[in-house]
Design an enzyme around this catalytic site. Structure first.
Site, PDB file in Angstrom:
ATOM      1  CG  HIS A 430      -0.283   0.063   2.549  1.00 32.62           C
ATOM      2  ND1 HIS A 430       0.068   1.244   3.167  1.00 32.62           N
ATOM      3  CD2 HIS A 430       0.091  -0.922   3.403  1.00 32.62           C
ATOM      4  CE1 HIS A 430       0.615   0.997   4.338  1.00 32.62           C
ATOM      5  NE2 HIS A 430       0.646  -0.311   4.506  1.00 32.62           N
ATOM      6  CB  CYS A 449       1.124  -3.986   5.462  1.00 29.25           C
ATOM      7  SG  CYS A 449      -0.346  -4.976   5.799  1.00 29.25           S
TER       8      CYS A 449
END
Length: 538
Positions: A430, A449
């Site tokens: 992301h 992440c």
């Protein structure tokens, strides 16, 4: 270390084998008894291995290794030759008991002996083939964050292929069929040769060296850079422009900021021994055996030690970007696994993971209910709850009943786009508003992440196979300000890997620090399994 027999002894032993058993084995009156004894020996010794027992049953107990003539000799020679070369692949040579099989071959005098040899040599082939095709270790047993299983291994298929095809060709095909593996193997041989020649010479005993410095420490740096082939022959004693450029080249190959200054981090990497680098290469070869998916096609690799994400196609890098990975803490380290990217979400909502909500945000809300005001709180019915109506002090990690979300915005923790390959680890790629972290040399800051420095460019690359103008398409969706899910017409394999040694097609061999300490664990496990630095031990 177990010494393996020279290959020319294989043919000699094959002749001894047939000379010793031919007289009795082919007597007509005893043929049936001998056949029965041969079958019984195979059945007894293969009983503990269902696949092996089934293979011989399905092939009507035909002789495989002890068959008379050229084909038998070729099969035996191919197997022993392969095991002699086990260390070329960083495999534990002592694990394959060739001495025992050789002794059985020399002592064989009956059909029962031959049946036992059939099982022993088949087991030898399967042990070697399994290690070479799928790895010596069980990944998750080394470190729980390595979410990989050893690739499947079809014993019967290997035996059948060896029985019906060219033995030498099959042995060659057992190794991973990737350019990365071949390049790593080539580097392994180069480093082993360097060790035999004495390595890179003395370490550089300095805290910091830079352009304009002079003296013995600069000479040591100059000599080491020449030994490493970053610097052509040089006789100067001053840290000049040529040495600076050589240091920059070294820094680029080791994931360091290429400022041309030999500071503490650069000198620490520069002073690592050839043996240390060889260990990294052998570990990387083992890791390469754990990934069974074909990678000639378009795919994504995120190397956690390198803090980069790259898109590959036909072994060429099509796109790359810096990345931030999970912080080096027990519950934040990014796991290793493979999956497939299915879609992207433009203008995403951040659904705060429960672990973050109760560990980080609940304590803040207890102190001040208006804390983290950029986040919204939802009840179990999915409705926004007024903070003023909640007694946060009444809740703990176990009974906190609310969900916390952050609506789409440029300040959203996920930035303006996220890339999804749904998995049970809740890991994805992301954007991020924290752009300053990408300037750091070591970039482990996230909760697990992967944050991308160039998320828009990554999005254009992902859309390039399905949109004539991917950039315009992406920005039309982005400009709405609304959360939009965009499916990829073709799923893209994603490999989250961890390589302290790897290659780039145009830049050559690269080395990185063992940020999570995982490769040290793998080397320790390989050593215990019998893998050694063969060139070092002579």
């Amino acid at each position: 270390m177990t010494r393996k027999p020279p290959i020319n002894r294989v043919t000699k032993l094959a002749c001894v084998l047939w000379a010793s058993v031919a007289t009795t084995f082919f007597e007509p009156n005893s043929a049936l008894a001998q056949s029965t004894a041969f079958r019984q020996a195979i059945a007894e010794h293969a009983a503990s291995d269902r696949a092996l027992a089934t293979f011989f049953q399905e092939h009507d107990y035909q002789r495989f290794w002890t068959v008379q003539g050229e084909i038998g000799t070729k099969r035996r020679a191919a197997l022993f030759r392969a095991i002699e070369g086990a260390e070329l692949h960083g495999l534990p040579a002592a694990r394959y008991d060739t001495q025992n099989v050789m002794q059985q071959l020399e002592a064989a005098k009956s059909p029962r002996d031959l049946g036992q040899i059939e099982v022993a040599m088949s087991g030898l082939l399967l042990d070697y083939a399994r290690d070479l095709k799928t790895g010596v270790l069980v990944p998750g047993a080394v470190d729980g964050s390595i979410k990989r299983e050893r690739p499947s291994f079809d014993q019967k298929a290997v035996l059948a292929a060896f029985a019906s095809g060219n033995p030498n060709a099959l042995i060659t095909e057992l190794a991973p069929d990737s350019n990365e593996y071949r390049r790593l193997m080539k580097e392994k041989l180069r480093l082993e040769n360097l060790i035999q020649m004495g390595g890179w010479g003395p370490a550089v005993q300095a805290e910091k060296l830079e352009e304009g410095d002079a003296g013995n420490t600069v000479i040591a740096l100059r000599n080491r850079l020449m030994s490493m082939e970053y610097l052509e022959r040089h006789v100067g004693v001053v840290y000049d422009q040529k040495i600076k450029q050589a240091v920059q080249a070294f820094q680029l190959a080791n994931g360091l900021e290429p400022d041309g200054v030999a500071g503490p981090s650069t000198l620490a990497e520069l002073n690592k021994s050839v043996e240390d680098r060889l260990k990294s290469i052998i570990v990387a070869m083992e890791r390469e055996r754990w990934i069974s998916q074909p990678r000639n096609e378009r795919h994504i690799r995120v190397n956690l030690t390198d803090f980069h994400a790259r898109v590959y196609e036909n072994d060429e890098v099509q796109f790359e970007t810096r990345a931030v990975v999970g912080k080096n803490g027990d519950d934040r380290r990014s796991p290793e696994f493979s999956d497939e990217m299915e879609f992207m979400v433009i203008n995403p909502t951040w659904h705060v993971p429960r672990s973050i909500a109760v560990k980080e945000y609940l304590p803040k809300l207890k102190r001040n209910r208006n804390a983290v005001s950029h986040l919204k709180i939802y009840n179990r019915q999915g409705r926004v709850v007024n903070r003023g109506a909640i007694n946060f002090a009444a809740f703990n990690k176990r009974n906190f009943p609310f969900a916390i979300k952050q609506p789409p915005s440029e300040k959203n923790a996920l930035g303006l786009v996220k890339f999804m390959f749904p998995n049970k680890y809740n890991i994805y790629l992301h954007d991020t508003p924290a752009k300053d972290l990408f300037a750091r040399e070591k970039r482990d800051f996230s909760h697990g992440c992967i944050r991308l420095q160039k998320p828009f460019g990554f999005a254009y690359e992902m859309l390039s196979k399905q949109e004539n103008d991917p950039k315009a398409f992406f920005h039309r969706k982005l400009d709405t300000g609304k959360e939009t899910k965009v499916l990829l017409d073709q799923k893209v394999p994603v490999h989250i890997i961890y390589r302290t040694a790897f290659t780039l097609p145009k830049e050559g061999v690269q080395f990185r620090s063992d940020v999570y300490g995982r490769d040290a664990k793998i080397w320790d496990a390989l050593s215990k399994a019998g893998v050694s630095l063969g060139a070092v031990q002579g």
